[in-house]
Write an enzyme that holds these catalytic residues in place. Structure first.
Site, short mmCIF file in Angstrom:
data_model
loop_
_atom_site.label_atom_id
_atom_site.label_comp_id
_atom_site.label_asym_id
_atom_site.label_seq_id
_atom_site.Cartn_x
_atom_site.Cartn_y
_atom_site.Cartn_z
N HIS A 4 0.84 -1.20 0.00
CA HIS A 4 0.00 0.00 0.00
C HIS A 4 0.87 1.25 0.00
CE1 HIS A 4 -2.73 -3.08 1.61
NE2 HIS A 4 -3.69 -2.37 1.09
N ASP A 13 -4.52 -6.19 -7.87
CA ASP A 13 -4.75 -5.54 -6.59
C ASP A 13 -5.05 -4.07 -6.90
OD1 ASP A 13 -4.98 -5.12 -3.85
OD2 ASP A 13 -3.10 -6.11 -3.36
#
Length: 351
Positions: A195, A266
């Site tokens: 992230h 993702d």
């Protein structure tokens, strides 16, 4: 053609939305963009009635009552739907710990508990119209790896991960919800949070084959998977798996794993990827992703990337049709009895 008739192949993207309801601007954008489906986050989840309306309105915006709606509802810290409106579920590591507590009885109890947990998660999601859960996590963590996976994984033992992930997926399917195995081909060895930055895995190919790839290889018959933003240096030293045609061809689709289902990237919004949203979308599609995942609900970003995303390819449409064929109405279940049994197995039953 009647303008209300849906196109046969929606666009190869799943979008988030900003809040608790669909805004007029979002509805108009979704109608024109025709994404395959949608994904919900904590910001979208307030109550059962609110979520049911939101899910219905998202589907109405694309005029497809069967458009998939996804959520990351793993349990533990990755739970978008939370108390007091929904029950708390344990992180997946709890099931691995139960299995390891007793060589024989523990493993049997953990398998049953993981299935029940999947079935109860499916019940919670189906109540509000959600049809896809981005779970189970099939990553195999190693000592010292970044905690972004941590207790989200079942175990450091690939065999246990295989057993408990399969049980969870079977429970979800029994409840009418499609599982998404993640994060193929493996995020457990990453020493950074994708992230925030791009993790680079240094392990050699033989090690990856024996550990990281093993759960995905064993679960390759499942219909949906999410591809990690992680560099596997031994296979492609320059690009994360999600933008690497080499990793997708040789590992994910190839003999290392042999996954034949639909591949989601993702989230494009994650800082592991470089470039603007449009170039990120182009990169994951060029690598072989079937569907782009854009989760942050930023309408300007969604508008900026839409021209880079075509309709589902013929192969992707077939993979999606196969996935949908695995989804069925929930099998009958005594939810209260299953809840009690899960608490007994996990040792959390109230005296």
């Amino acid at each position: 053609m009647d303008p209300a008739t849906p196109v046969a192949r929606p666009r190869a993207v799943v979008f988030g939305c900003a809040g608790l309801e669909v805004t007029p601007d979002e509805a108009a954008f979704f109608r024109d963009a025709d994404p395959l489906g949608f994904i919900l986050f904590r910001r979208n989840c307030d109550s059962r009635d609110q979520m049911r309306r939101l899910v219905d309105d998202l589907r109405a915006s694309v005029r497809r009552p069967d458009a998939p709606v996804l959520i990351d509802q793993e349990g533990g810290r990755v739970a978008r739907m939370r108390p007091p409106h929904w029950p708390a579920h344990p992180p997946m590591g709890v099931f691995g710990a139960l299995a390891e507590s007793d060589a024989a009885a523990g493993r049997e109890a953990a398998h049953e508990a993981a299935w029940i947990n999947g079935r109860l998660l499916a019940h919670m999601l189906a109540e509000v119209g959600i049809t896809v859960d981005c779970a189970p996590v099939c990553d195999v963590p190693v000592e010292g790896a970044h905690d972004i996976i941590g207790d989200r994984a079942f175990s450091r033992d690939p065999a246990l991960v295989i057993d408990l992930a399969r049980a969870t997926a079977d429970g979800l399917l029994a409840g009418g919800v499609l599982p998404v195995v993640k994060h193929i081909p493996g995020h457990g060895r990453a020493f950074a949070d994708s992230h925030a930055e791009l993790p680079v895995v240094e392990a050699d190919r033989a090690t990856l084959e024996a550990t990281d790839f093993a759960p995905f290889r064993a679960l390759a018959d499942l219909p949906l998977a999410m591809v990690a933003h992680v560099v596997l240096k031994a296979i492609d030293p320059t690009a994360p798996a999600s933008t690497s045609a080499i990793v997708v061809r040789e590992v994910v689709r190839g003999p290392s794993i042999g996954f034949g289902g639909l591949l989601f990237s993702d989230d494009l919004s994650m800082n592991a990827l470089q470039g603007d949203p449009k170039s990120r979308a182009e990169a994951v599609l060029a690598a072989g992703m079937d569907v782009v995942l854009h989760c942050n609900g930023d309408l300007a970003e969604m508008r900026s990337l839409i021209d880079a995303v075509p309709a589902l390819s013929g192969a992707a449409a077939e993979r999606w049709a196969r996935a949908e064929a695995m989804r069925h109405a929930p099998e009958p279940a005594d939810i209260a009895a299953l809840t009690t049994r899960l608490a007994e197995l996990l040792g959390t039953a109230q005296a």
